[in-house]
Design a protein around this motif. Structure first.
Motif, short mmCIF file in Angstrom:
data_model
loop_
_atom_site.label_atom_id
_atom_site.label_comp_id
_atom_site.label_asym_id
_atom_site.label_seq_id
_atom_site.Cartn_x
_atom_site.Cartn_y
_atom_site.Cartn_z
N ASP A 63 37.40 61.81 61.98
CA ASP A 63 37.40 60.93 63.13
C ASP A 63 36.74 59.60 62.77
OD1 ASP A 63 37.86 61.00 66.22
OD2 ASP A 63 35.88 60.07 65.92
N GLU A 64 37.27 58.54 63.30
CA GLU A 64 36.71 57.20 63.04
C GLU A 64 35.21 57.14 63.35
OE1 GLU A 64 37.37 52.84 64.94
OE2 GLU A 64 39.19 54.00 64.59
N LYS A 65 34.79 57.87 64.40
CA LYS A 65 33.37 57.88 64.77
C LYS A 65 32.49 58.38 63.64
CE LYS A 65 33.81 58.44 69.75
NZ LYS A 65 33.45 59.28 70.90
N ALA A 66 32.99 59.33 62.87
CA ALA A 66 32.20 59.87 61.76
C ALA A 66 31.91 58.79 60.72
CB ALA A 66 32.93 61.05 61.11
N VAL A 67 32.88 57.94 60.46
CA VAL A 67 32.67 56.84 59.50
C VAL A 67 31.72 55.81 60.09
CG1 VAL A 67 33.80 55.08 58.09
CG2 VAL A 67 34.98 57.24 58.55
N TRP A 68 31.90 55.47 61.37
CA TRP A 68 31.00 54.50 62.01
C TRP A 68 29.56 54.99 62.02
CZ3 TRP A 68 31.90 49.72 62.02
CH2 TRP A 68 33.17 49.21 62.24
N GLU A 69 29.35 56.29 62.16
CA GLU A 69 27.98 56.82 62.11
C GLU A 69 27.32 56.47 60.78
OE1 GLU A 69 27.51 60.97 63.03
OE2 GLU A 69 28.80 60.79 64.80
N TRP A 70 28.06 56.65 59.69
CA TRP A 70 27.50 56.33 58.37
C TRP A 70 27.30 54.83 58.21
CZ3 TRP A 70 24.98 59.22 55.14
CH2 TRP A 70 25.12 60.59 55.25
N VAL A 71 28.23 54.05 58.73
CA VAL A 71 28.09 52.59 58.67
C VAL A 71 26.82 52.17 59.40
CG1 VAL A 71 29.09 50.40 59.45
CG2 VAL A 71 30.55 52.14 58.40
N ASP A 72 26.61 52.72 60.59
CA ASP A 72 25.41 52.37 61.37
C ASP A 72 24.13 52.81 60.67
OD1 ASP A 72 26.73 51.04 63.39
OD2 ASP A 72 26.93 52.83 64.64
N LYS A 73 24.14 54.00 60.06
CA LYS A 73 22.95 54.46 59.33
C LYS A 73 22.62 53.50 58.21
CE LYS A 73 23.50 59.39 60.19
NZ LYS A 73 23.78 60.71 59.60
N GLU A 74 23.62 53.11 57.45
CA GLU A 74 23.40 52.19 56.32
C GLU A 74 23.00 50.81 56.83
OE1 GLU A 74 23.12 50.67 52.46
OE2 GLU A 74 23.13 52.74 53.18
N ARG A 75 23.57 50.39 57.91
CA ARG A 75 23.27 49.07 58.47
C ARG A 75 21.81 48.97 58.89
NH1 ARG A 75 24.53 46.33 63.57
NH2 ARG A 75 24.83 48.40 64.47
N HIS A 76 21.29 50.05 59.47
CA HIS A 76 19.92 50.03 59.96
C HIS A 76 18.88 50.33 58.87
CE1 HIS A 76 21.25 49.41 64.01
NE2 HIS A 76 22.00 50.49 63.98
N HIS A 77 19.30 51.02 57.83
CA HIS A 77 18.40 51.37 56.72
C HIS A 77 19.16 51.26 55.40
CE1 HIS A 77 15.38 52.78 59.53
NE2 HIS A 77 16.32 53.44 60.16
N PRO A 78 19.34 50.01 54.89
CA PRO A 78 20.14 49.81 53.69
C PRO A 78 19.59 50.62 52.50
CG PRO A 78 19.67 47.72 54.74
CD PRO A 78 18.84 48.74 55.46
N THR A 79 20.52 51.25 51.79
CA THR A 79 20.17 52.00 50.58
C THR A 79 20.65 51.29 49.33
OG1 THR A 79 22.20 53.30 50.70
CG2 THR A 79 20.24 54.21 51.80
N THR A 80 21.38 50.21 49.52
CA THR A 80 21.87 49.43 48.39
C THR A 80 21.56 47.96 48.63
OG1 THR A 80 24.05 49.12 49.39
CG2 THR A 80 23.79 51.03 47.93
N SER A 81 21.57 47.21 47.57
CA SER A 81 21.36 45.76 47.70
C SER A 81 22.63 45.04 47.31
CB SER A 81 20.20 45.31 46.81
OG SER A 81 20.50 45.58 45.46
N ILE A 82 22.72 43.81 47.70
CA ILE A 82 23.85 42.97 47.30
C ILE A 82 23.47 42.37 45.95
CG2 ILE A 82 25.22 40.95 47.84
CD1 ILE A 82 24.67 41.49 50.79
N THR A 83 24.14 42.86 44.91
CA THR A 83 23.78 42.40 43.57
C THR A 83 24.62 41.23 43.10
OG1 THR A 83 25.25 44.08 42.65
CG2 THR A 83 22.93 44.65 42.83
N ASN A 84 25.84 41.11 43.62
CA ASN A 84 26.72 40.03 43.21
C ASN A 84 27.38 39.41 44.45
OD1 ASN A 84 26.22 40.53 40.50
ND2 ASN A 84 27.94 41.93 40.33
N PRO A 85 26.64 38.63 45.21
CA PRO A 85 27.27 38.06 46.41
C PRO A 85 28.39 37.11 46.04
CG PRO A 85 25.16 37.03 46.02
CD PRO A 85 25.29 38.15 45.01
N SER A 86 29.37 37.02 46.92
CA SER A 86 30.49 36.10 46.69
C SER A 86 30.09 34.70 47.03
CB SER A 86 31.68 36.51 47.55
OG SER A 86 32.12 37.79 47.16
#
Length: 86
Positions: A63-86
């Motif tokens: 379900d799309e909601k399942a993906v949005w849940e992970w997006v929101d988790k990452e958005r609120h607590h980033p686990t990665t950094s932007i290493t090569n911004p455009s």
């Protein structure tokens, strides 16, 4: 760039007018490059993000909601950094 097409055949194609290209380095880092057309804004890319979420949900048959849940988790607590911004 080559991809596997129908029945496992390798197909070659040229990317013209890319909007986003994401790839993984040999070290395992994800690299994202943005190529916005001059008239595009962050709002256009926001729509692309929504499209990507829908495609991910469909590809993994969730379900799309399942993906949005992970997006929101990452958005609120980033686990990665932007290493090569455009």
């Amino acid at each position: 760039m080559s991809l596997f097409g129908k029945k496992g055949r390798r197909e070659r194609f040229e990317v013209k007018n890319p909007l986003v290209i994401v790839f993984r380095t040999p070290d395992g880092d994800n690299v994202t490059h943005l190529y916005p057309p001059p008239e595009w804004t962050h709002e256009h890319y926001g729509l692309l993000v929504c499209d990507l979420v829908r495609h991910v949900a469909r590809a993994f048959k969730v379900d799309e909601k399942a993906v949005w849940e992970w997006v929101d988790k990452e958005r609120h607590h980033p686990t990665t950094s932007i290493t090569n911004p455009s």
